[in-house]
Design a protein around this motif. Structure first.
Motif, PDB file in Angstrom:
ATOM      1  N   UNK A 103       0.809  -0.925   0.204  1.00  0.00           N
ATOM      2  CA  UNK A 103      -0.169   0.067   0.251  1.00  0.00           C
ATOM      3  C   UNK A 103       0.874   1.218   0.103  1.00  0.00           C
ATOM      4  N   UNK A 104       1.056   2.023  -0.911  1.00  0.00           N
ATOM      5  CA  UNK A 104       1.986   3.269  -1.185  1.00  0.00           C
ATOM      6  C   UNK A 104       1.176   4.433  -0.688  1.00  0.00           C
ATOM      7  N   UNK A 105       1.971   5.445  -0.425  1.00  0.00           N
ATOM      8  CA  UNK A 105       1.484   6.983  -0.172  1.00  0.00           C
ATOM      9  C   UNK A 105       1.375   7.502  -1.574  1.00  0.00           C
ATOM     10  N   UNK A 106       0.849   8.796  -1.446  1.00  0.00           N
ATOM     11  CA  UNK A 106       0.796   9.566  -2.993  1.00  0.00           C
ATOM     12  C   UNK A 106       1.886  10.072  -3.479  1.00  0.00           C
ATOM     13  N   UNK A 107       3.238   9.875  -2.721  1.00  0.00           N
ATOM     14  CA  UNK A 107       4.367  10.257  -3.277  1.00  0.00           C
ATOM     15  C   UNK A 107       4.796  11.457  -2.889  1.00  0.00           C
TER      16      UNK A 107
ATOM     17  N   UNK B  35       0.267  -3.565 -10.462  1.00  0.00           N
ATOM     18  CA  UNK B  35      -0.258  -2.268  -9.940  1.00  0.00           C
ATOM     19  C   UNK B  35      -0.665  -1.230 -10.946  1.00  0.00           C
ATOM     20  N   UNK B  36      -1.508  -0.292 -10.537  1.00  0.00           N
ATOM     21  CA  UNK B  36      -2.096   0.817 -11.570  1.00  0.00           C
ATOM     22  C   UNK B  36      -1.598   2.078 -10.919  1.00  0.00           C
ATOM     23  N   UNK B  37      -0.863   3.101 -11.588  1.00  0.00           N
ATOM     24  CA  UNK B  37      -0.464   4.114 -11.254  1.00  0.00           C
ATOM     25  C   UNK B  37      -0.957   5.457 -12.127  1.00  0.00           C
ATOM     26  N   UNK B  38      -2.054   6.072 -11.722  1.00  0.00           N
ATOM     27  CA  UNK B  38      -2.501   7.233 -12.180  1.00  0.00           C
ATOM     28  C   UNK B  38      -1.498   8.263 -12.086  1.00  0.00           C
ATOM     29  N   UNK B  39      -1.536   9.329 -12.871  1.00  0.00           N
ATOM     30  CA  UNK B  39      -0.753  10.182 -13.098  1.00  0.00           C
ATOM     31  C   UNK B  39      -0.842  11.123 -11.658  1.00  0.00           C
ATOM     32  N   UNK B  40       0.522  11.342 -11.182  1.00  0.00           N
ATOM     33  CA  UNK B  40       0.549  12.177 -10.073  1.00  0.00           C
ATOM     34  C   UNK B  40       0.040  11.490  -8.909  1.00  0.00           C
ATOM     35  N   UNK B  41      -0.111  10.127  -8.795  1.00  0.00           N
ATOM     36  CA  UNK B  41      -0.546   9.436  -7.698  1.00  0.00           C
ATOM     37  C   UNK B  41       0.602   8.079  -7.324  1.00  0.00           C
ATOM     38  N   UNK B  83     -11.668   2.431 -21.416  1.00  0.00           N
ATOM     39  CA  UNK B  83     -12.153   3.918 -21.005  1.00  0.00           C
ATOM     40  C   UNK B  83     -11.234   4.555 -20.786  1.00  0.00           C
ATOM     41  N   UNK B  84     -11.455   5.917 -21.016  1.00  0.00           N
ATOM     42  CA  UNK B  84     -10.450   6.976 -20.599  1.00  0.00           C
ATOM     43  C   UNK B  84      -9.756   6.759 -19.318  1.00  0.00           C
ATOM     44  N   UNK B  85     -10.476   6.514 -18.400  1.00  0.00           N
ATOM     45  CA  UNK B  85     -10.401   6.491 -17.150  1.00  0.00           C
ATOM     46  C   UNK B  85      -9.262   5.294 -16.867  1.00  0.00           C
ATOM     47  N   UNK B  86      -9.070   4.525 -17.921  1.00  0.00           N
ATOM     48  CA  UNK B  86      -8.081   3.439 -17.760  1.00  0.00           C
ATOM     49  C   UNK B  86      -6.465   3.805 -18.032  1.00  0.00           C
ATOM     50  N   UNK B  87      -6.656   5.215 -18.755  1.00  0.00           N
ATOM     51  CA  UNK B  87      -5.211   5.860 -18.823  1.00  0.00           C
ATOM     52  C   UNK B  87      -4.291   5.780 -17.490  1.00  0.00           C
ATOM     53  N   UNK B  88      -3.343   5.343 -17.533  1.00  0.00           N
ATOM     54  CA  UNK B  88      -2.394   5.024 -16.357  1.00  0.00           C
ATOM     55  C   UNK B  88      -1.027   4.339 -16.804  1.00  0.00           C
ATOM     56  N   UNK B  89      -0.124   4.239 -15.638  1.00  0.00           N
ATOM     57  CA  UNK B  89       1.000   3.407 -15.877  1.00  0.00           C
ATOM     58  C   UNK B  89       0.757   2.281 -15.154  1.00  0.00           C
ATOM     59  N   UNK B 109       7.118  -0.412 -16.330  1.00  0.00           N
ATOM     60  CA  UNK B 109       5.820  -0.177 -16.515  1.00  0.00           C
ATOM     61  C   UNK B 109       5.314   0.055 -17.868  1.00  0.00           C
ATOM     62  N   UNK B 110       4.037  -0.073 -18.123  1.00  0.00           N
ATOM     63  CA  UNK B 110       3.540   0.250 -19.549  1.00  0.00           C
ATOM     64  C   UNK B 110       2.391   1.350 -19.294  1.00  0.00           C
ATOM     65  N   UNK B 111       2.917   2.596 -20.083  1.00  0.00           N
ATOM     66  CA  UNK B 111       2.022   3.512 -20.054  1.00  0.00           C
ATOM     67  C   UNK B 111       0.941   3.377 -21.104  1.00  0.00           C
ATOM     68  N   UNK B 112      -0.383   3.264 -20.474  1.00  0.00           N
ATOM     69  CA  UNK B 112      -1.437   3.106 -21.473  1.00  0.00           C
ATOM     70  C   UNK B 112      -2.264   4.445 -21.565  1.00  0.00           C
ATOM     71  N   UNK B 113      -2.318   5.061 -22.663  1.00  0.00           N
ATOM     72  CA  UNK B 113      -3.221   6.251 -23.032  1.00  0.00           C
ATOM     73  C   UNK B 113      -4.462   5.719 -23.884  1.00  0.00           C
ATOM     74  N   UNK B 114      -5.510   6.074 -23.374  1.00  0.00           N
ATOM     75  CA  UNK B 114      -6.707   5.523 -24.190  1.00  0.00           C
ATOM     76  C   UNK B 114      -7.514   7.036 -24.332  1.00  0.00           C
ATOM     77  N   UNK B 115      -7.616   7.033 -25.691  1.00  0.00           N
ATOM     78  CA  UNK B 115      -8.012   8.436 -26.532  1.00  0.00           C
ATOM     79  C   UNK B 115      -9.486   8.507 -26.854  1.00  0.00           C
TER      80      UNK B 115
END
Lengths: 114, 115
Positions: A103-107, B35-41, B83-89, B109-115
Motif C-alpha cells: 500500500x503506497x502513499x501518494x508520493x 499495480x495501476x499508477x494514475x498520473x501524479x499518484x 475507457x479514458x479512466x483506464x489511462x495510467x502506468x 511499467x507500461x504507459x497506457x493512453x486511451x483516447x
C-alpha cells in the motif's frame, strides 16, 4: 486495512542541503515499511526497508529512515542531496506475511536545485 | 541479472479497444503483482499471483480487467473495452520465495493512453 500518508507532495531543496520526507501509516497489525524511488519513465527502485530490529535503517545512495512505532512514522532523510536525487519518492507498507500487496502513499516529488 | 521486463512500454488505444499488457518476472520469483499508477499518484494494487494461482484480485476496478499467469511465469493483464479512466502506468512486480518475499522488484511499467 492499512493506509499511508505522505504529508508533502513536493519538496524543493538546494544541492548539498539536507532533506526529510515524511511518512505516516496506519494499521491495526504489524507491518513492514519501505521507501521506493521512481526516476522519470522508470519503475520503482527500493531505497530501504524496515522489517525488524534497529529502528534506524540505512539504504542506498546515502538515504536513511527511522521507524517510530509510537508515532507510526517512517521518515526518510539524506544529509546532503545531489542533483541526481531529483525524483519521486514513495513510502509503502505491507502486512507481515509473504505475498502481501504493498500500500503506497501518494508520493513526494523532490526537486534538487543547483 | 535480468530484472522484471514489461511490454509494450507505451500503448495508445482508442476507447473501446481491448489491450494486453505483458510482464516477464525475474526467473525463480513465485509471486507476481500488478499495480495501476494514475498520473501524479502512488501505485495502487490490482492483483496478485503465487505461481499460476491468482490469490487476490480485490484491486481490479471492474470486470473489464482480467489477469492471467497460466504457467507460473509470464503474466498478462488484459483490459477489455478500454475507457479514458483506464489511462495510467501499469506496473508489474515480482518477489522471490522465502524470507525476502516481502521485497518486490518492479518493472519499468507500461504507459497506457486511451483516447
Amino acid at each position: 486495512a492499512q493506509s499511508v500518508t505522505q504529508l508533502d507532495s513536493q519538496v524543493p531543496v538546494f544541492e548539498e542541503a539536507p532533506v526529510e520526507l515524511r511518512c505516516n501509516y496506519s494499521s491495526s497489525v504489524s507491518v513492514y515499511l519501505f521507501w521506493y524511488v521512481q526516476y522519470p519513465n522508470q519503475g520503482l527502485q527500493l531505497l530501504l526497508k524496515y522489517l525488524s530490529g534497529s529502528t534506524l535503517v540505512k539504504g542506498i545512495n546515502g538515504f536513511e529512515a527511522e521507524f517510530n512505532k509510537s508515532q507510526t512514522s517512517f521518515h526518510l532523510r539524506k544529509p546532503s542531496v545531489h542533483i541526481s536525487d531529483t525524483a519521486e519518492y514513495f513510502c509503502a507498507v505491507t502486512l507481515r506475511a509473504a505475498g502481501n500487496k504493498l500500500t503506497f502513499g501518494g508520493g513526494t516529488r523532490v526537486l534538487v536545485k543547483p | 541479472g535480468a530484472g522484471v521486463s514489461q511490454s509494450p512500454r507505451y500503448k495508445v488505444a482508442k476507447r473501446g479497444q481491448d489491450v494486453a499488457l505483458r510482464c516477464d518476472p525475474i526467473s525463480g520469483h513465485v509471486s507476481l503483482f500488478w499495480y495501476q499508477q494514475a498520473l501524479g499518484q502512488g501505485p495502487e494494487f490490482l492483483t496478485y499471483f503465487q505461481n499460476e494461482a491468482q490469490l487476490d484480485k480485490s484491486g481490479l476496478p471492474s470486470d473489464r480487467f482480467f489477469a492471467e499467469r497460466p504457467e507460473g511465469s509470464v503474466s498478462t493483464l488484459k483490459i477489455q473495452r478500454t475507457q479514458q479512466e483506464d489511462s495510467a502506468v501499469y506496473l508489474c512486480a515480482s518477489s522471490p520465495p522465502g524470507l525476502a518475499a516481502n521485497e518486490q522488484f518492479f518493472g519499468p511499467g507500461t504507459r497506457l493512453t486511451v483516447l
